[in-house]
Design an enzyme around this catalytic site. Structure first.
Site, PDB file in Angstrom:
ATOM      1  N   GLU A 184      -9.319   8.227 -26.411  1.00 44.72           N
ATOM      2  CA  GLU A 184     -10.278   9.173 -26.273  1.00 44.72           C
ATOM      3  C   GLU A 184     -11.040  10.669 -26.742  1.00 44.72           C
ATOM      4  OE1 GLU A 184     -10.838  11.373 -21.738  1.00 44.72           O
ATOM      5  OE2 GLU A 184      -8.572  11.423 -22.812  1.00 44.72           O
ATOM      6  N   ASP A 224      -5.553   7.434 -24.374  1.00 44.53           N
ATOM      7  CA  ASP A 224      -5.729   8.632 -23.085  1.00 44.53           C
ATOM      8  C   ASP A 224      -5.635   9.903 -24.035  1.00 44.53           C
ATOM      9  OD1 ASP A 224      -6.470  10.117 -20.445  1.00 44.53           O
ATOM     10  OD2 ASP A 224      -4.312  10.483 -20.746  1.00 44.53           O
ATOM     11  N   ASP A 259       0.751  -1.144   0.046  1.00 44.11           N
ATOM     12  CA  ASP A 259      -0.248   0.124   0.250  1.00 44.11           C
ATOM     13  C   ASP A 259       0.409   1.260   0.186  1.00 44.11           C
ATOM     14  OD1 ASP A 259      -1.975  -1.807   0.409  1.00 44.11           O
ATOM     15  OD2 ASP A 259      -2.576  -1.059   2.061  1.00 44.11           O
TER      16      ASP A 259
END
Ligand code: CA
Length: 614
Positions: A359, A330, A143
């Site tokens: 996109e 993207d 994490d």
């Protein structure tokens, strides 16, 4: 023994050398690629001051050595002939009496001729888009990674890391498959070593390494393998236009013109119009393409051939390494479009079946179709096969359900926008969706009206194109953008200790299960429905707020009837004789209800029938 010796030798050499550490990009390559050329970028302190040689290797020719303006870079152009064997290229860097040796790996391509990746994502698929940081935490030990700039870990903040990762996705493939998804698209998974807002992944700082908070390169490969084993597919989200400000080649630029730089910070004007407008000002066009996407995301100069090679080779390396089937690009409209054509061509030549879509967050079908293969005769022609279809969202389904019916309004907008499909070379490749990581949740757009939402989902799963769900669409996640973090909330149940688990029917409310099952029924149906997967489409002009379209082929006909009125309606079926001709009965896929096809049909308020005709 030999290995120990070479390690010791390397240590000895490194201890007295100019280049403490050399990095090679691409980090490896393959023999047997269609394009025999390879350009290796070598990065390391003063490496450009050295003399480079490659030990004799059958099939390899070192064609050219380019020293960059920055002595920390050198570029090697290699030719790899067709029958070259895999192995290690021994590359030597020499400065005076000092010598550095490096091995560069040429691998065998995966799975040879029977390779199961780069297979393309088509209208037969259902894409599930998710943000890996927000979906499920399969490995709490990654994490927070020491050494990375963003040390946040706080699930209460929409701008901080939450701990989700690739393992978490692998753990929930049963769930996705049960829902009916066939393809996973994650927002970018490559390293984003930026100080903050790293959850989205669009500020890449290492093109060859998965962000360690999401896992390792091996984890990513394992995800692709696990998907393929289930007959599912993988889409990679690629970013060519920009990178993260802390990318090594921004912090230590190889050449003066590596980036588009302006006297003072200049952002893009976000005006796609300037690219095709016959009256456009040159300055607007330049700002659009060369302006920075944000101050944290420098604009790469794709006209520099070394930048272009870096990006193109990275795309090919990614497909080959991560076994990708579809390629989402993207911020497509902000790239140098001539570069994009070269890049698309290179990928398609190496992987003829891979699907590419860009996109295109623009307004208007002409605007959108300009960026992909279209039927227009223009001075610039894009070779991009498809785009993300913002038009059918903004000027189609959204208008149909959020605005009252009128001559040009309501569901007439959907009809009109769809009619403009004549501008696309192949509209069936367009990716359609209701929500994504940048847009308000569609359930929220519809004021959490589940009847309307069901209509929207029925439309998504039966209309032309490649349908894409956004994680949480299936369990009524809500949220508006501004800031966008509000549509990037955690999938409940993805973290150990979550009090509810939306991955299970027991963890979902009755209302959520109704939506989940609605999607599943349609998604599982479409898996076997040739009419929806590959069939043709015919639409009828809407009347009194009722819109009818057919999906059909020789084997099957599906009649979709959208009643956008908040009142019941009886429709005369004779108007649809053209397609209804021989059919007598029908069953509605979402509900299983059977219908006799007589003179007329009774419709419930705000409802959509998906009738499989018999
Ligand atoms: Ca984790």
């Amino acid at each position: 023994m030999k290995q120990i010796c070479s390690v010791l030798c390397a240590i000895f050499l490194l201890s007295q050398t100019f280049a403490q550490e050399l990095s090679f990009y691409p980090t490896n390559w393959w023999v047997g690629m269609k394009n025999p050329k390879l350009q290796i970028m070598v990065h390391g302190k003063d490496v450009g001051k050295s003399t480079v040689s490659i030990a004799k290797y059958q099939g390899i020719t070192l064609q050219k050595i380019t020293k960059a303006e920055n002595p920390n870079y050198i570029f090697l152009d290699l030719l790899i002939s067709a029958n070259t064997k895999p192995g290690k290229l021994a590359i030597q860097f020499k400065q005076g009496t000092k010598l550095v040796k490096s091995d560069y790996l040429l691998k065998v391509r995966q799975e040879g001729k029977g390779r199961t990746y780069a297979q393309g994502v088509t209208s037969s698929d259902l894409i599930y888009l998710l943000m890996p940081d927000r979906f499920s935490n399969g490995d709490p030990s990654n994490d927070r990674i020491p050494g990375l700039k963003d040390q946040s870990l706080n699930r209460d903040s929409i701008f901080n890391r939450h701990g989700g990762d690739i393992k978490g996705i692998i753990n929930h493939l049963d769930y996705l498959q049960d829902l009916g998804a066939t393809t996973v698209w994650m927002t970018p998974v490559l390293e984003n070593d930026m100080p903050d807002r790293t959850e989205h992944g669009y500020a890449i700082t290492d093109h060859y390494k998965v962000d360690p908070r999401l896992g390792t390169n091996e984890d990513y490969i394992a995800l692709g393998n696990a998907l393929h084993k289930r007959g599912m597919k993988l889409i990679q989200d690629a970013v060519y236009n920009h990178c993260g400000l802390y990318h090594f080649f921004v912090q230590d630029k190889p050449m003066k013109d590596w980036l588009h730089e302006w006297p003072t910070y200049t952002g893009t004007n976000y005006k796609d119009q300037a690219l095709f407008d016959p009256y456009a000002a040159k300055t607007d066009k330049q700002k659009m393409v060369d302006g920075w996407f944000t101050p944290m995301m420098p604009d790469l100069n794709q006209n520099n051939p070394f930048v272009a090679n870096f990006l193109i080779q990275n795309a090919i390396w990614s497909v080959e390494t991560f076994r990708v089937d579809g390629w989402r690009i993207d911020t497509y409209i902000y790239n140098d479009l001539a570069f994009m054509n070269r890049c698309n061509k290179a990928l398609l030549e190496e992987y003829p079946r891979i699907s590419l879509f860009g996109e295109t967050w623009v307004h208007g079908v002409p605007n959108q179709s300009f960026f992909c293969e279209n039927t227009m005769k223009l001075s610039f022609n894009s070779n991009l096969p498809a785009t993300t279809d913002f038009q059918l969202l903004f000027y189609g389904i959204q208008e149909s359900l959020a605005k009252p019916f009128g001559w040009t309004d309501g569901v007439n907008k959907l009809y009109t926008t769809t009619a403009q499909d004549f501008l696309y070379k192949n509209p069936m490749r367009e990716v359609i969706f209701l929500s994504n990581h940048d847009l308000p949740r569609f359930y929220s757009v519809l004021n959490e009206d589940t009847a309307k939402y069901k209509v929207a989902l029925s439309w998504l799963l039966t209309f032309r194109g490649v349908p894409q769900l956004y994680y949480g669409d299936e369990n009524l996640m809500t949220g508006f953008t501004n800031p966008d973090g509000r549509v990037r909330l955690d999938f409940k149940g993805g973290w150990v200790g979550d009090t509810v688990n939306k991955f299970t029917a027991g963890g979902r409310t009755q209302k959520e299960n109704a939506i989940f099952n609605h999607i599943r029924n349609l998604a599982q149906f479409r898996k076997t429905s040739t009419a929806i997967k590959t069939g043709k489409m015919m639409q009828f002009a809407p009347e009194e707020g009722v819109y009818v379209y057919f999906r059909y082929d020789q084997l099957q006909t599906v009649m979709c009837i959208m009643n956008t009125n908040n009142t019941e309606k009886d429709i005369d079926l004779s108007r649809f004789r053209e397609r209804l001709n021989k059919f007598k009965t029908a069953s509605d896929i979402p509900t299983g209800k059977n219908f006799q096809l007589g003179k007329s049909l009774h419709l419930s308020p705000m409802n959509m029938l998906v009738l499989n005709l018999r």
